[in-house]
Design a protein around this motif. Structure first.
Motif, PDB file in Angstrom:
ATOM      1  N   GLU A  45      34.480  25.844  36.251  1.00 35.35           N
ATOM      2  CA  GLU A  45      33.606  26.407  37.161  1.00 35.35           C
ATOM      3  C   GLU A  45      32.773  27.804  36.235  1.00 35.35           C
ATOM      4  O   GLU A  45      33.476  28.225  35.620  1.00 35.35           O
ATOM      5  CB  GLU A  45      34.032  27.034  38.406  1.00 35.35           C
ATOM      6  N   GLY A 104      30.341  32.810  39.120  1.00 32.78           N
ATOM      7  CA  GLY A 104      30.707  33.728  40.176  1.00 32.78           C
ATOM      8  C   GLY A 104      30.283  35.116  39.807  1.00 32.78           C
ATOM      9  O   GLY A 104      29.807  35.548  38.595  1.00 32.78           O
ATOM     10  N   TRP A 137      33.572  21.709  46.748  1.00 30.35           N
ATOM     11  CA  TRP A 137      34.010  23.030  46.264  1.00 30.35           C
ATOM     12  C   TRP A 137      34.880  23.516  47.361  1.00 30.35           C
ATOM     13  O   TRP A 137      34.654  23.249  48.789  1.00 30.35           O
ATOM     14  CB  TRP A 137      32.669  23.962  46.649  1.00 30.35           C
ATOM     15  N   ARG A 189      37.288  27.119  48.809  1.00 28.54           N
ATOM     16  CA  ARG A 189      37.404  28.458  48.468  1.00 28.54           C
ATOM     17  C   ARG A 189      38.935  28.811  49.225  1.00 28.54           C
ATOM     18  O   ARG A 189      39.297  28.453  50.065  1.00 28.54           O
ATOM     19  CB  ARG A 189      36.293  29.414  48.945  1.00 28.54           C
ATOM     20  N   ARG A 240      43.551  27.698  51.005  1.00 27.92           N
ATOM     21  CA  ARG A 240      42.410  26.956  50.312  1.00 27.92           C
ATOM     22  C   ARG A 240      41.524  26.231  51.258  1.00 27.92           C
ATOM     23  O   ARG A 240      42.026  25.230  51.885  1.00 27.92           O
ATOM     24  CB  ARG A 240      42.563  26.287  49.227  1.00 27.92           C
ATOM     25  N   VAL A 247      34.771  23.928  51.453  1.00 30.27           N
ATOM     26  CA  VAL A 247      33.512  24.563  51.868  1.00 30.27           C
ATOM     27  C   VAL A 247      32.545  23.414  51.864  1.00 30.27           C
ATOM     28  O   VAL A 247      31.279  23.534  52.765  1.00 30.27           O
ATOM     29  CB  VAL A 247      33.072  25.478  50.564  1.00 30.27           C
ATOM     30  N   ASP A 291      32.470  35.667  52.856  1.00 33.45           N
ATOM     31  CA  ASP A 291      32.493  34.655  51.726  1.00 33.45           C
ATOM     32  C   ASP A 291      33.057  35.011  50.510  1.00 33.45           C
ATOM     33  O   ASP A 291      33.118  34.247  49.612  1.00 33.45           O
ATOM     34  CB  ASP A 291      30.829  34.336  51.542  1.00 33.45           C
ATOM     35  N   TYR A 343      36.456  30.704  44.421  1.00 27.57           N
ATOM     36  CA  TYR A 343      35.771  29.230  44.495  1.00 27.57           C
ATOM     37  C   TYR A 343      36.365  28.376  43.527  1.00 27.57           C
ATOM     38  O   TYR A 343      36.295  28.307  42.336  1.00 27.57           O
ATOM     39  CB  TYR A 343      34.244  29.481  44.413  1.00 27.57           C
ATOM     40  N   TYR A 344      36.747  27.071  43.916  1.00 29.09           N
ATOM     41  CA  TYR A 344      37.287  26.131  43.067  1.00 29.09           C
ATOM     42  C   TYR A 344      36.491  24.809  43.488  1.00 29.09           C
ATOM     43  O   TYR A 344      35.951  24.200  44.310  1.00 29.09           O
ATOM     44  CB  TYR A 344      38.687  25.724  43.515  1.00 29.09           C
ATOM     45  N   CYS A 345      36.039  24.116  42.283  1.00 32.96           N
ATOM     46  CA  CYS A 345      35.539  23.006  42.045  1.00 32.96           C
ATOM     47  C   CYS A 345      36.693  21.735  42.212  1.00 32.96           C
ATOM     48  O   CYS A 345      37.570  22.040  41.420  1.00 32.96           O
ATOM     49  CB  CYS A 345      34.616  22.770  40.781  1.00 32.96           C
ATOM     50  N   GLY A 405      38.772  28.043  39.017  1.00 29.69           N
ATOM     51  CA  GLY A 405      38.321  28.900  39.934  1.00 29.69           C
ATOM     52  C   GLY A 405      37.591  29.930  39.353  1.00 29.69           C
ATOM     53  O   GLY A 405      37.337  30.222  38.195  1.00 29.69           O
TER      54      GLY A 405
END
Length: 125
Positions: free
Chosen positions: A6, A9, A36, A38, A45, A48, A90, A94-96, A118
């Motif tokens: 990722e 950010g 995604w 978060r 976790r 999203v 928010d 954030y993780y893919c 992340g």
């Protein structure tokens, strides 16, 4: 095997925008469903947004509907998350993630076999 990285950010003021990118390695990227998630400090976790392998179907958590947009470019092995009208809530890492079923509707962490490291998103008020 898919490896995910990722980027994008950062720190932004409330109301601002960021675009996250997730670059994938592996020839089978185009067959994977992507999402995604978060995670805020001390919290679980959470899902999203997700997108199917074709990109035709997208899914969003209620908290981000109308503000976030997920997309993918299979030619570039990349999935994106455009985040607009950002709010302090928010703020999270954030993780893919990738799943083998090719769908983007699976909101449970357990459905995803591959994860990125992340990227931190911080929204100041």
């Amino acid at each position: 095997q898919v490896q995910l990285v990722e980027s994008g950010g950062g720190l932004v003021q409330a109301g601002g925008s960021l675009r996250l990118s997730c670059a994938a390695s592996g020839r089978t990227f185009s067959t994977y469903g992507m999402a995604w998630f978060r995670q805020a400090p001390g919290k679980e976790r959470d899902f999203v947004s997700g997108i199917s392998w074709t990109g035709d179907s997208t899914y969003y958590a209620d908290s981000v509907k109308g503000r976030f947009t997920i997309s993918r470019d299979n030619a570039k092995n990349t999935v994106y998350l455009q985040m607009n009208s950002l709010k302090p809530e928010d703020t999270a890492v954030y993780y893919c993630a990738a799943n083998r079923w090719g769908v983007g509707s699976r909101a449970s962490v357990s459905n995803y076999a591959y994860w990125g490291q992340g990227t931190q998103v911080t929204v100041s008020s």
